[in-house]
Design a protein around this motif. Structure first.
Motif, PDB file in Angstrom:
ATOM      1  N   ASP A  61       0.836  -1.208   0.000  1.00  0.00           N
ATOM      2  CA  ASP A  61       0.000   0.000   0.000  1.00  0.00           C
ATOM      3  C   ASP A  61       0.869   1.255   0.000  1.00  0.00           C
ATOM      4  OD1 ASP A  61      -2.249  -1.549   0.002  1.00  0.00           O
ATOM      5  OD2 ASP A  61      -2.898  -1.035   2.029  1.00  0.00           O
ATOM      6  N   ALA A  62       1.983   1.216   0.721  1.00  0.00           N
ATOM      7  CA  ALA A  62       2.891   2.366   0.758  1.00  0.00           C
ATOM      8  C   ALA A  62       3.485   2.617  -0.628  1.00  0.00           C
ATOM      9  CB  ALA A  62       3.995   2.145   1.783  1.00  0.00           C
ATOM     10  N   ALA A  67       3.823   5.942  -5.369  1.00  0.00           N
ATOM     11  CA  ALA A  67       3.801   5.967  -6.834  1.00  0.00           C
ATOM     12  C   ALA A  67       2.677   6.850  -7.376  1.00  0.00           C
ATOM     13  CB  ALA A  67       3.665   4.555  -7.384  1.00  0.00           C
ATOM     14  N   SER A  68       1.575   6.945  -6.644  1.00  0.00           N
ATOM     15  CA  SER A  68       0.437   7.745  -7.110  1.00  0.00           C
ATOM     16  C   SER A  68       0.444   9.154  -6.524  1.00  0.00           C
ATOM     17  CB  SER A  68      -0.873   7.044  -6.743  1.00  0.00           C
ATOM     18  OG  SER A  68      -1.065   7.063  -5.329  1.00  0.00           O
ATOM     19  N   ALA A  69       1.530   9.527  -5.877  1.00  0.00           N
ATOM     20  CA  ALA A  69       1.658  10.851  -5.245  1.00  0.00           C
ATOM     21  C   ALA A  69       0.529  11.110  -4.246  1.00  0.00           C
ATOM     22  CB  ALA A  69       1.715  11.943  -6.304  1.00  0.00           C
ATOM     23  N   GLY A  70       0.176  10.079  -3.504  1.00  0.00           N
ATOM     24  CA  GLY A  70      -0.806  10.232  -2.445  1.00  0.00           C
ATOM     25  C   GLY A  70      -2.247   9.992  -2.840  1.00  0.00           C
ATOM     26  N   GLU A  71      -2.491   9.600  -4.071  1.00  0.00           N
ATOM     27  CA  GLU A  71      -3.864   9.386  -4.539  1.00  0.00           C
ATOM     28  C   GLU A  71      -4.441   8.052  -4.067  1.00  0.00           C
ATOM     29  OE1 GLU A  71      -5.891  11.540  -6.307  1.00  0.00           O
ATOM     30  OE2 GLU A  71      -4.307  12.994  -5.868  1.00  0.00           O
ATOM     31  N   ILE A  72      -3.618   7.019  -4.003  1.00  0.00           N
ATOM     32  CA  ILE A  72      -4.096   5.685  -3.616  1.00  0.00           C
ATOM     33  C   ILE A  72      -3.719   5.437  -2.160  1.00  0.00           C
ATOM     34  CG2 ILE A  72      -3.897   3.209  -4.065  1.00  0.00           C
ATOM     35  CD1 ILE A  72      -3.168   3.935  -6.967  1.00  0.00           C
ATOM     36  N   LEU A  96       3.300  11.029   3.247  1.00  0.00           N
ATOM     37  CA  LEU A  96       4.219  10.630   2.183  1.00  0.00           C
ATOM     38  C   LEU A  96       5.584  10.251   2.755  1.00  0.00           C
ATOM     39  CD1 LEU A  96       4.700  10.223  -0.827  1.00  0.00           C
ATOM     40  CD2 LEU A  96       5.335  12.627  -0.979  1.00  0.00           C
ATOM     41  N   GLN A  97       6.082  11.016   3.701  1.00  0.00           N
ATOM     42  CA  GLN A  97       7.373  10.695   4.324  1.00  0.00           C
ATOM     43  C   GLN A  97       7.301   9.353   5.060  1.00  0.00           C
ATOM     44  OE1 GLN A  97       7.745  14.292   6.626  1.00  0.00           O
ATOM     45  NE2 GLN A  97       9.294  15.124   5.246  1.00  0.00           N
ATOM     46  N   LEU A  98       6.218   9.106   5.746  1.00  0.00           N
ATOM     47  CA  LEU A  98       6.075   7.836   6.454  1.00  0.00           C
ATOM     48  C   LEU A  98       5.956   6.675   5.477  1.00  0.00           C
ATOM     49  CD1 LEU A  98       3.722   8.821   9.410  1.00  0.00           C
ATOM     50  CD2 LEU A  98       6.184   8.400   9.472  1.00  0.00           C
ATOM     51  N   ALA A  99       5.229   6.873   4.391  1.00  0.00           N
ATOM     52  CA  ALA A  99       5.110   5.820   3.381  1.00  0.00           C
ATOM     53  C   ALA A  99       6.471   5.504   2.777  1.00  0.00           C
ATOM     54  CB  ALA A  99       4.120   6.233   2.301  1.00  0.00           C
ATOM     55  N   GLN A 100       7.257   6.527   2.504  1.00  0.00           N
ATOM     56  CA  GLN A 100       8.609   6.307   1.976  1.00  0.00           C
ATOM     57  C   GLN A 100       9.463   5.561   2.996  1.00  0.00           C
ATOM     58  OE1 GLN A 100       9.516  10.389   1.099  1.00  0.00           O
ATOM     59  NE2 GLN A 100       8.969  10.166  -1.059  1.00  0.00           N
TER      60      GLN A 100
END
Length: 105
Positions: A61-62, A67-72, A96-100
Motif C-alpha cells: 500500500d505504501a 507511486a500515485s503521489a498520495g492518490e491511492i 508521504l514521508q512515512l510511506a517512503q
C-alpha cells in the motif's frame, strides 16, 4: 556623464548579484531542511518498526501511495500510519514521508 552611467550600471549589477545569491541560499536551506526532515522520519520509522507486523503489511500500500503521489490510500497503509503515530506521537512527518520510510524496511 559616461562614468556616472558606468558606476550606476556596476552598482545595479552588484545588487542583482547579491539578490540572486541570497535567493539561492534561501532555496538551498529550504531543500536541505526538507531532506533532513524526510531522513529523520525514515530513520525513526525504520529503526523502530523493522519487525512490526502492521507496518510490514503496509509495504504494498505504501508503494502504491508513493507511486500515485498520495492518490491511492490502502487500508493497510492507513492502519500503519495510525499505528506509527500512536507509538511515536512526537514524530512530525507527513503521510508521504512515512510511506517512503515504510518502503525502506
Amino acid at each position: 556623464m559616461t562614468s556616472l552611467r558606468i558606476l550606476g550600471a556596476a552598482a545595479l549589477l552588484a545588487l542583482a548579484g547579491s539578490a540572486s545569491a541570497t535567493s539561492f541560499v534561501v532555496t538551498t536551506d529550504a531543500v536541505v531542511g526538507a531532506v533532513a526532515a524526510t531522513s529523520e522520519a525514515t530513520t525513526d520509522v525504520s529503526s523502530s518498526f523493522n519487525d512490526d507486523k502492521i507496518v510490514l503489511a503496509a509495504r504494498d500500500d505504501a508503494a502504491s501511495f508513493v507511486a500515485s503521489a498520495g492518490e491511492i490510500r490502502g487500508a493497510h497503509l492507513e492502519a500503519a500510519l495510525k499505528h506509527i503515530r500512536n507509538v511515536q506521537p512526537q514524530l512530525a512527518a507527513s503521510d508521504l514521508q512515512l510511506a517512503q520510510a515504510i518502503l525502506t524496511l
